[in-house]
Scaffold this motif. Structure first.
Motif, PDB file in Angstrom:
ATOM      1  N   SER A 154       0.851  -1.185   0.000  1.00 23.85           N
ATOM      2  CA  SER A 154       0.000   0.000   0.000  1.00 23.85           C
ATOM      3  C   SER A 154       0.889   1.238   0.000  1.00 23.85           C
ATOM      4  O   SER A 154       2.122   1.141   0.128  1.00 23.85           O
ATOM      5  CB  SER A 154      -0.894   0.012   1.247  1.00 23.85           C
ATOM      6  N   ALA A 155       0.279   2.410  -0.126  1.00 23.57           N
ATOM      7  CA  ALA A 155       1.053   3.647  -0.073  1.00 23.57           C
ATOM      8  C   ALA A 155       1.792   3.748   1.259  1.00 23.57           C
ATOM      9  O   ALA A 155       2.959   4.162   1.310  1.00 23.57           O
ATOM     10  CB  ALA A 155       0.133   4.842  -0.272  1.00 23.57           C
ATOM     11  N   VAL A 184       0.689   1.889  -8.615  1.00 19.11           N
ATOM     12  CA  VAL A 184      -0.250   2.905  -8.113  1.00 19.11           C
ATOM     13  C   VAL A 184       0.030   3.306  -6.666  1.00 19.11           C
ATOM     14  O   VAL A 184       0.141   4.509  -6.365  1.00 19.11           O
ATOM     15  CB  VAL A 184      -1.707   2.430  -8.289  1.00 19.11           C
ATOM     16  N   PRO A 185       0.177   2.363  -5.728  1.00 20.24           N
ATOM     17  CA  PRO A 185       0.437   2.785  -4.347  1.00 20.24           C
ATOM     18  C   PRO A 185       1.790   3.461  -4.158  1.00 20.24           C
ATOM     19  O   PRO A 185       1.930   4.332  -3.289  1.00 20.24           O
ATOM     20  CB  PRO A 185       0.340   1.488  -3.541  1.00 20.24           C
ATOM     21  N   GLU A 188       1.231   6.957  -5.144  1.00 21.73           N
ATOM     22  CA  GLU A 188       0.441   7.615  -4.093  1.00 21.73           C
ATOM     23  C   GLU A 188       1.320   7.998  -2.904  1.00 21.73           C
ATOM     24  O   GLU A 188       1.051   8.987  -2.217  1.00 21.73           O
ATOM     25  CB  GLU A 188      -0.683   6.692  -3.632  1.00 21.73           C
ATOM     26  N   ALA A 213      -0.182  10.550 -14.283  1.00 17.15           N
ATOM     27  CA  ALA A 213       0.671  10.829 -13.120  1.00 17.15           C
ATOM     28  C   ALA A 213       2.084  11.190 -13.584  1.00 17.15           C
ATOM     29  O   ALA A 213       2.693  10.438 -14.356  1.00 17.15           O
ATOM     30  CB  ALA A 213       0.710   9.619 -12.190  1.00 17.15           C
TER      31      ALA A 213
END
Length: 233
Positions: A154-155, A184-185, A188, A213
């Motif tokens: 996760s981020a 993606v994370p 982020e 992004a």
């Protein structure tokens, strides 16, 4: 504000070595074993449902996959699955856990080119014993400054690990084949996220490309990574 890159994280499965290929082969064997109880697509769909339900209990990896196959076999046979079929499913899981590691093209040369110039960190999720086995058999272990085997990506995971092993996420990059877990994370969290597609990706790792992004990059293969890193300064 620009930050000089100092740390590069690498995913393991299907980024540095083959993984999903063996899951697909085992799934084909599983659906063949239970062919009289449903079409291949139906059985695969039920297996995926079981995996989705069980992730929070079993986590990622072959052991959870094996348990999900057994659960699906019980479901589709309404509890009448023969013991011999359960034994063959267990044997298939054991075979996966002992299968030789097959490193992917450009893995070693890319790591060797970057090692020593950047902090190189392996960040992978899954079963601890299996991931340690694959890393040892890959022959790539000496090229990493640190290894992190996590339950989820996760981020917050990337923010924590890049602070622990580097100069924070802003000066770090994560490289992998999963948009959902690797790219993606990481973006982020404030890092670069580099997507290196693999021909096979588990359905639960699919996500939309963050094409807009600023810190997203997509490569054709891992061999392009070193030049990308150099271009970022």
């Amino acid at each position: 504000m620009a930050y000089a890159l100092s740390t590069i994280g690498f995913d393991a499965d299907d980024t540095l070595w083959q993984n999903e290929h063996f899951y697909r082969l085992t799934e084909e064997h599983f659906t063949a074993l239970l062919a009289e109880h449903g079409e291949k697509e139906v059985l695969s769909g039920k297996l995926l449902e079981a995996e989705r339900r069980n992730l929070k209990l079993y986590g990622y990896g072959i052991k959870g996959f094996t348990l999900s196959m057994i659960e699906t076999a019980i479901e589709v046979t309404e509890g009448r699955v023969p013991a011999a079929v359960i034994e063959r499913i267990l044997a298939a899981g054991r075979e996966m856990l002992s299968h030789p590691v097959e490193t992917l093209p450009h893995a070693r040369e890319t790591l060797e080119r970057l090692a020593g110039r950047y902090r190189i960190v392996l960040i992978t999720k899954g079963d601890l014993f299996d991931q340690e086995r694959k890393l040892a058999q890959s022959g790539l272990g000496d090229l990493f400054d640190a290894v992190e085997i996590v339950s989820e990506k996760s981020a917050a995971t990337y923010a924590r690990l890049f602070a622990r092993h580097g100069d924070g996420p802003e000066r770090s990059m994560m490289v992998g084949n999963s948009l959902k877990s690797d790219v993606v994370p990481a973006i982020e969290a404030g890092s670069w996220g580099v997507y290196v597609p693999h021909e096979l990706t588990w359905a639960m790792e699919h996500a939309e490309e963050p094409a807009s992004a600023p810190r997203f990059r997509r490569l054709r293969h891992l061999g392009e990574l070193a030049d990308l890193v150099e271009s970022l300064g």
